[in-house]
Design a protein around this motif. Structure first.
Motif, PDB file in Angstrom:
ATOM      1  N   THR A 164       4.381   2.046  38.324  1.00  0.00           N
ATOM      2  CA  THR A 164       4.249   3.478  38.126  1.00  0.00           C
ATOM      3  C   THR A 164       5.464   4.177  38.705  1.00  0.00           C
ATOM      4  OG1 THR A 164       2.802   5.387  38.448  1.00  0.00           O
ATOM      5  CG2 THR A 164       2.940   3.785  40.249  1.00  0.00           C
ATOM      6  N   SER A 175      11.890  14.849  32.279  1.00  0.00           N
ATOM      7  CA  SER A 175      10.974  14.829  31.145  1.00  0.00           C
ATOM      8  C   SER A 175      11.352  13.674  30.226  1.00  0.00           C
ATOM      9  CB  SER A 175      11.019  16.163  30.378  1.00  0.00           C
ATOM     10  OG  SER A 175      12.317  16.385  29.850  1.00  0.00           O
ATOM     11  N   ARG A 176      10.497  13.400  29.277  1.00  0.00           N
ATOM     12  CA  ARG A 176      10.789  12.322  28.339  1.00  0.00           C
ATOM     13  C   ARG A 176      10.230  12.640  26.960  1.00  0.00           C
ATOM     14  NH1 ARG A 176       8.408   7.100  30.832  1.00  0.00           N
ATOM     15  NH2 ARG A 176       9.074   6.151  28.856  1.00  0.00           N
ATOM     16  N   ASP A 177      10.856  12.058  25.951  1.00  0.00           N
ATOM     17  CA  ASP A 177      10.389  12.165  24.581  1.00  0.00           C
ATOM     18  C   ASP A 177      10.268  10.737  24.060  1.00  0.00           C
ATOM     19  OD1 ASP A 177      10.019  12.461  21.835  1.00  0.00           O
ATOM     20  OD2 ASP A 177      11.380  14.154  21.690  1.00  0.00           O
ATOM     21  N   ASN A 178       9.063  10.212  24.044  1.00  0.00           N
ATOM     22  CA  ASN A 178       8.875   8.817  23.664  1.00  0.00           C
ATOM     23  C   ASN A 178       9.188   8.569  22.188  1.00  0.00           C
ATOM     24  OD1 ASN A 178       8.243   8.011  26.256  1.00  0.00           O
ATOM     25  ND2 ASN A 178       6.026   8.172  25.941  1.00  0.00           N
ATOM     26  N   SER A 233       8.134   3.567  25.621  1.00  0.00           N
ATOM     27  CA  SER A 233       6.959   4.313  26.081  1.00  0.00           C
ATOM     28  C   SER A 233       6.072   3.514  27.029  1.00  0.00           C
ATOM     29  CB  SER A 233       6.140   4.786  24.880  1.00  0.00           C
ATOM     30  OG  SER A 233       5.666   3.678  24.140  1.00  0.00           O
ATOM     31  N   SER A 234       6.345   2.238  27.197  1.00  0.00           N
ATOM     32  CA  SER A 234       5.534   1.396  28.069  1.00  0.00           C
ATOM     33  C   SER A 234       6.016   1.383  29.517  1.00  0.00           C
ATOM     34  CB  SER A 234       5.527  -0.047  27.555  1.00  0.00           C
ATOM     35  OG  SER A 234       4.965  -0.126  26.263  1.00  0.00           O
ATOM     36  N   ARG A 292       4.830   6.769  32.234  1.00  0.00           N
ATOM     37  CA  ARG A 292       4.951   6.380  30.834  1.00  0.00           C
ATOM     38  C   ARG A 292       4.681   7.517  29.866  1.00  0.00           C
ATOM     39  NH1 ARG A 292       2.381   2.100  33.337  1.00  0.00           N
ATOM     40  NH2 ARG A 292       0.340   2.941  32.769  1.00  0.00           N
ATOM     41  N   THR A 293       3.675   8.333  30.168  1.00  0.00           N
ATOM     42  CA  THR A 293       3.309   9.407  29.244  1.00  0.00           C
ATOM     43  C   THR A 293       4.005  10.721  29.562  1.00  0.00           C
ATOM     44  OG1 THR A 293       1.428  10.121  30.562  1.00  0.00           O
ATOM     45  CG2 THR A 293       1.040   8.364  28.940  1.00  0.00           C
ATOM     46  N   GLY A 294       4.626  10.806  30.708  1.00  0.00           N
ATOM     47  CA  GLY A 294       5.264  12.042  31.127  1.00  0.00           C
ATOM     48  C   GLY A 294       4.384  12.932  31.984  1.00  0.00           C
ATOM     49  N   GLU A 295       3.132  12.536  32.172  1.00  0.00           N
ATOM     50  CA  GLU A 295       2.216  13.387  32.942  1.00  0.00           C
ATOM     51  C   GLU A 295       2.505  13.320  34.438  1.00  0.00           C
ATOM     52  OE1 GLU A 295      -1.691  13.260  29.960  1.00  0.00           O
ATOM     53  OE2 GLU A 295      -1.779  12.417  31.971  1.00  0.00           O
TER      54      GLU A 295
END
Length: 126
Positions: A105, A71-74, A30-31, A53-56
């Motif tokens: 980023t 997309s991601r699922d941390n 997630s980092s 990192r957050t998906g935003e």
């Protein structure tokens, strides 16, 4: 050591869809920003999409914008690439990659990523 393992590739007809997954080892997923690249035979590896990192934050190559979604699922240490309206020119080996440092980023530059998966083949027939 970070390991990235892609899955979900295959053979699909033009206009079809596939969903790629990339599972990452380690506790720091997630980092880091993540990205997908692809490489067709005889061509250089090219940027497809990246995600913060957050998906935003997300960023796409013009060639896939409006058709692909990253997309991601941390919680699952996994990044995805949903590919719709596939075209024969999308045929390539698709690689996921991790950003070189937490401070990096979203980026389309190959050198901003230092860990790579082994790739998964996507073939789109006409």
């Amino acid at each position: 050591q970070v390991q990235l393992v892609e899955s979900g590739g295959g053979l699909v007809q033009a206009g079809g869809s596939l969903r790629l997954s990339c599972a990452a080892s380690g506790r720091t997923f997630s980092s880091y920003a993540m990205a997908w690249f692809r490489q067709a035979p005889g061509k250089e590896r090219e940027f497809v999409a990246s995600i913060g990192r957050t998906g935003e934050l997300t960023y796409y190559a013009d060639s896939v914008k409006g058709r692909f979604t990253i997309s991601r699922d941390n919680a699952k240490n996994t990044v995805y690439l949903q590919m719709n309206s596939l075209k024969p020119e999308d045929t390539a080996v698709y690689y996921c990659a991790r950003a070189r440092a937490p401070s990096f980023t979203i980026s389309s530059h190959l050198n901003d990523y230092d860990y790579w998966g082994q790739g998964t083949q996507v073939t789109v027939s006409s």
